[in-house]
Design a protein around this motif. Structure first.
Motif, mmCIF file in Angstrom:
data_model
loop_
_atom_site.group_PDB
_atom_site.id
_atom_site.type_symbol
_atom_site.label_atom_id
_atom_site.label_comp_id
_atom_site.label_asym_id
_atom_site.label_seq_id
_atom_site.Cartn_x
_atom_site.Cartn_y
_atom_site.Cartn_z
ATOM 1 N N SER A 139 -5.071 -0.074 8.821
ATOM 2 C CA SER A 139 -3.731 -0.524 8.470
ATOM 3 C C SER A 139 -2.979 0.570 7.714
ATOM 4 C CB SER A 139 -3.813 -1.799 7.626
ATOM 5 O OG SER A 139 -4.462 -1.513 6.400
ATOM 6 N N PHE A 161 -0.953 -6.135 7.097
ATOM 7 C CA PHE A 161 0.176 -6.008 8.032
ATOM 8 C C PHE A 161 0.041 -4.713 8.853
ATOM 9 C CE2 PHE A 161 4.479 -4.380 8.973
ATOM 10 C CZ PHE A 161 4.760 -5.251 9.995
ATOM 11 N N GLY A 162 0.315 -3.604 8.217
ATOM 12 C CA GLY A 162 0.069 -2.317 8.877
ATOM 13 C C GLY A 162 0.867 -2.036 10.131
ATOM 14 N N ASP A 213 -4.951 -4.903 -5.676
ATOM 15 C CA ASP A 213 -4.136 -4.083 -4.779
ATOM 16 C C ASP A 213 -4.747 -3.912 -3.403
ATOM 17 O OD1 ASP A 213 -6.188 -2.368 -5.414
ATOM 18 O OD2 ASP A 213 -4.978 -0.948 -6.530
ATOM 19 N N PRO A 266 -3.252 2.963 -8.259
ATOM 20 C CA PRO A 266 -4.186 2.233 -7.401
ATOM 21 C C PRO A 266 -5.518 2.035 -8.127
ATOM 22 C CG PRO A 266 -3.361 4.235 -6.322
ATOM 23 C CD PRO A 266 -2.962 4.310 -7.753
ATOM 24 N N CYS A 289 -4.988 -4.316 0.601
ATOM 25 C CA CYS A 289 -3.996 -4.396 1.680
ATOM 26 C C CYS A 289 -3.899 -5.824 2.218
ATOM 27 C CB CYS A 289 -4.444 -3.443 2.781
ATOM 28 S SG CYS A 289 -3.409 -3.476 4.251
ATOM 29 N N CYS A 306 0.805 -1.232 0.000
ATOM 30 C CA CYS A 306 0.000 0.000 0.000
ATOM 31 C C CYS A 306 0.833 1.275 0.000
ATOM 32 C CB CYS A 306 -0.924 0.013 1.197
ATOM 33 S SG CYS A 306 -2.018 -1.393 1.224
ATOM 34 N N HIS A 307 1.842 1.330 0.850
ATOM 35 C CA HIS A 307 2.601 2.578 0.936
ATOM 36 C C HIS A 307 3.343 2.863 -0.360
ATOM 37 C CE1 HIS A 307 2.594 2.766 5.605
ATOM 38 N NE2 HIS A 307 1.418 2.937 5.062
ATOM 39 N N ARG A 343 0.241 3.761 -2.887
ATOM 40 C CA ARG A 343 -0.609 4.939 -2.702
ATOM 41 C C ARG A 343 0.139 6.143 -2.136
ATOM 42 N NH1 ARG A 343 -4.061 0.734 -1.025
ATOM 43 N NH2 ARG A 343 -5.424 0.147 -2.744
ATOM 44 N N GLU A 344 1.328 5.917 -1.614
ATOM 45 C CA GLU A 344 2.059 7.082 -1.099
ATOM 46 C C GLU A 344 3.254 7.425 -1.976
ATOM 47 O OE1 GLU A 344 2.592 6.977 3.173
ATOM 48 O OE2 GLU A 344 0.493 7.612 3.206
ATOM 49 N N CYS A 388 -3.686 1.746 4.814
ATOM 50 C CA CYS A 388 -3.474 1.331 3.416
ATOM 51 C C CYS A 388 -3.749 2.477 2.453
ATOM 52 C CB CYS A 388 -4.320 0.108 3.063
ATOM 53 S SG CYS A 388 -6.073 0.442 2.785
ATOM 54 N N ASP A 403 -7.929 7.448 -1.683
ATOM 55 C CA ASP A 403 -8.022 7.442 -3.139
ATOM 56 C C ASP A 403 -9.445 7.247 -3.649
ATOM 57 O OD1 ASP A 403 -5.395 7.995 -3.508
ATOM 58 O OD2 ASP A 403 -4.759 5.916 -3.839
#
Ligand code: SF4
Lengths: 264, 502
Positions: free
Chosen positions: B373, A180-181, A175, A145, A177, A134-135, A138-139, B375, B380
């Motif tokens: 999390s 984990f996070g 995609d 995404p 998640c 994810c990071h 999306r970051e 995510c 988005d």
């Protein structure tokens, strides 16, 4: 060009080969790479738990150890995202940090954006399931995404696609998640594990033989579930695939399964 | 989607149905996940809607432009909120609407009750409004002897069950057809064991029709209030807002002050985004405009603050006021889908609720920003581009500052930070861990204190860390370069060692 290798703390201690593979991938591009031994951790566990002040000295620590390098490269989208998106509050208006931030890259984006690598050469004749962490997605915008309706190249996929024989499987939820996070994995154990199990079920239906990602933390969680379930999907960080590592043997009999699922 | 779930987007904010103490999301979530079949079904129902949303969004080439536009309009409106609210008030009054202002939930309830009592109202039909949920209007009116019926089908189902809605757009999404059949059997006298959606919907329709006919007043929520015209817009899929205000002579529309938009022309932007984001429909079945009372009737609008000004004054969380309550962030949230809306214990659950609810009561909702999390899917998907996951991250910091994060967690993070500031201590700690863990018996490693190990194996413990291997590698490379040593240069490895393959 001098590159500082930024190795996430858990990779250093638990997945040393991922860092070695990253080092080799960079050296293969003729770069001079150094691992500043004073480095430890980006501070994400503290920041994600809200303990911002406990993360501050680690941000300063990071700046101190990496400032001398032309580029900083890290095999983790998540840690790079920490630097890029959450360090600003520790260094408001600090030009040294702003400059370091602009020079800090995740491995795949460094290859595609800075070194302008279009395709990676090598051979990896397996069905590969790419987990879009994810990071990174999306970051750092390593890809597009599924929620966004614009176009963006998928940098990890692009690198993998260059490998001979490699077949990327299609997932029903490309995609989502993995669950984990960070500390979420422990604080919300039930949901975290259900998310991970669901991701694995998706890879199973897609025929994944080797599960890969640009973030080892997601893979640590997914591998933990795979092993507990006695599954034979192999887990490799993208850097290990790019470095030409063999597929690790999981349990007795696993190699046969991997053979079966080899891409033609 | 089964028909018992109403699909119309909804309005208005926030917490909470009861005055229970601190909500423990993790505990409630693990109870929900324990029924694995139901959790999977819940996840899949919502994912189905998320996919419908994707198709609907993809059908508009201008999707991202619309989002940007919506985000800008909202930012502008929130910045000039007082101005637009006053403009709205003046224009609404010109249309003959009576406008009321409520600083908080109690005031809102008192105003509504006052209007109802003035008209001698006994029976009220309501078209779902999350704002009245937030203010606990139903129990308040019931305490004063009024009958209040929620007329949105999903909302009626949960009302009969005396449950709060579990989703802001799909209030009964947590229920299966069989659950609805049982509820209707018990309360509406339908056949036992019936689960045919057609039959159940028909029965509910008959039941609701009686309520519509008998009502003395209709209360609705508001999706958009237009400053320029003084009118309000309500979006429903069942037409129940229209039905509810068509017969009675009294219409009360309740809205949070953030529902305001400047111009009628802006409406198109939001209406196009709202239904597509909510359910993947191009538009809601009914988009009803109310511009003043019908002849001989009365229309009231209650403008409610209830904590919104405070959110507005915060640089960090102001953007959350842009929310149009489409519910897309819930549908996309992998945690919401697997933990169910009730696990959040707040009127608005999911990502946006986890931002709004702590703003109302930080202590009570302190676990919600951690039920995530990070995510980023919500950010988005959000049609008005609220940076939801960044705000959740920021909330964690706020909560830690307020000491609403458990002391054990804060202390362990301090300790961890102490270790990580010293690379020698970190290396030593890592080494001890890698040595020790493989020697420990499984029973000691996988006990009830190890939440990681309940359903996961611990990572393998390699004999050496990377920093150790790196030193060896460097030493080897240096000695390989020593001219006096070993083999001639031609036979030296031309590329770095492969290391041990995982
Ligand atoms: S935060 Fe965004 S996605 Fe969530 S309900 Fe509000 S408008 Fe919809």
């Amino acid at each position: 060009m001098k590159v500082g290798l930024f190795v996430p703390c858990y990779i250093d201690q638990l997945y040393p080969d991922v860092a070695l593979a990253t080092l080799e991938v960079l050296e293969r591009r003729g770069l001079q790479v150094e691992f500043p031994p004073g480095q430890t951790c980006c501070g994400q566990p503290m920041a994600n738990t809200g303990c911002t002040e406990a993360a501050r000295p680690l941000a300063e620590h990071f700046l101190r150890h990496f400032a001398p390098y032309d580029y900083v490269v890290c095999p983790s989208g998540s840690c790079v995202s920490m630097v890029r998106h959450h360090y600003d509050e520790y260094f408001p208006g600090d030009t040294a940090f702003a400059s370091l931030k602009a020079r800090t890259f995740e491995l795949c984006e460094f290859l595609t954006d800075v070194l302008k690598v279009d395709t990676w050469t090598g051979r990896f004749p397996y069905k590969v399931g790419l987990h879009q962490s994810c990071h990174g997605l999306r970051e750092l915008h390593l890809g597009k995404p599924s929620e966004l309706m614009n176009e963006a190249p998928n940098k990890v996929r692009q690198l993998l696609a260059g490998l001979e024989g490699l077949e990327l499987v299609s997932l029903a939820r490309p995609d989502e998640c993995c669950g984990f996070g960070g500390t979420f994995a422990v604080a919300e154990e039930a949901v975290s594990c259900m998310m991970g199990q669901d991701r694995i079920a998706d890879h199973n239906q897609a025929g994944t033989a080797v599960l890969t990602a640009a973030d080892m933390s997601c893979l640590m969680h997914l591998e933990g579930i795979l092993r507990r379930q006695g599954q034979t999907i192999a887990v490799m960080h993208v850097a290990q695939i790019l470095a030409g590592r063999p597929v690790p043997q999981i349990v007795a009999g696993a190699s046969a399964l991997v053979q079966l699922r080899r891409a033609s | 989607m089964s028909p018992q779930h109403d699909t119309s987007p909804q309005h208005d904010t926030s917490p909470q149905h009861d005055t229970s103490p601190r909500q423990d999301h993790a505990r409630a979530a693990s109870a929900f996940v324990a029924n694995r079949g139901r959790a999977t079904w819940h996840d899949q129902s919502l994912w189905f809607i998320r996919e419908k949303r994707d198709r609907a969004a993809a059908s508009l080439p201008e999707w991202e432009t619309l989002r940007e536009r919506a985000s800008q309009i909202k930012a502008h409106t929130v910045a000039k909120l007082a101005h637009y609210l006053e403009e709205f008030e003046a224009n609404a009054q010109r249309l003959g609407v009576k406008v009321h202002w409520a600083a908080n939930a109690e005031e809102h309830n008192r105003i509504v009750l006052g209007i109802l009592q003035q008209h001698g109202v006994r029976k009220v039909v309501k078209s779902k409004s999350m704002l009245t949920e937030e203010c606990h209007l139903n129990p308040y009116l019931e305490r004063h002897g009024l009958e209040v019926v929620d007329t949105d089908l999903g909302e009626r189902i949960v009302q009969l069950r005396q449950e709060p809605p579990s989703h802001i757009v799909l209030p009964a999404i947590h229920l299966k057809k069989q659950d609805v059949g049982d509820t209707f059997h018990q309360h509406l006298g339908t056949k036992a064991g019936a689960d045919d959606p057609q039959y159940l919907t028909e029965s509910a329709r008959g039941h609701l029709r009686e309520k519509f006919m008998a009502a003395d007043a209709g209360i609705t929520g508001v999706n958009f209030a237009i400053a320029e015209t003084g009118g309000v817009v309500v979006c429903t899929n069942e037409g129940n807002a229209d039905l509810g205000v068509a017969l009675p002579k009294l219409h009360i529309a309740c809205m949070g002050i953030e529902k305001i938009i400047p111009r009628a022309a802006d409406l198109g932007v939001f209406v196009r985004l709202l239904a597509r984001s909510a359910t993947g429909q191009p538009i809601t079945t009914y988009t009803s405009h109310f511009h003043g009372p019908r002849p001989g009737c009365e229309m009231h609008v209650v403008l409610v603050d209830n904590g919104r000004s405070q959110i507005r004054s915060s640089d960090e969380f102001r953007r959350s006021l842009a929310c149009i309550r489409c519910g897309a962030c819930m549908n996309t949230c992998p945690v919401y889908r697997r933990s169910g809306g009730h696990s959040y214990g707040s009127t608005v659950p999911g990502p946006i609720g986890s931002i709004l609810s702590p703003a109302m009561d930080a202590e009570k909702h302190s676990t919600l920003p951690f039920a995530c999390s990070l995510c980023g899917s919500c950010t988005d998907v959000c049609p008005v581009k609220i940076d939801l996951h960044h705000q959740l991250f920021t909330w964690r910091r706020e909560l830690a500052l307020k000491k609403l994060v458990p002391a054990t967690k804060r202390l362990s993070m301090k300790l961890l930070s102490f270790v990580l500031q010293r690379s020698w201590l970190f290396a030593l700690g890592g080494k001890l861990m890698r040595r020790l863990v493989p020697k420990l018996p499984r029973a000691l490693l996988y006990n009830r204190f190890n939440a990681w190990g309940r359903q996961r194996e611990l990572p393998p413990m390699p004999p050496q860390s990377f920093r150790e291997l790196y030193v060896i590698r460097k030493r080897d490379a240096a000695s390989a370069r020593e001219p006096a040593r070993a083999a001639p240069p031609a036979e030296l490895p031309s590329k770095p060692s492969q290391g041990d393959a995982a």
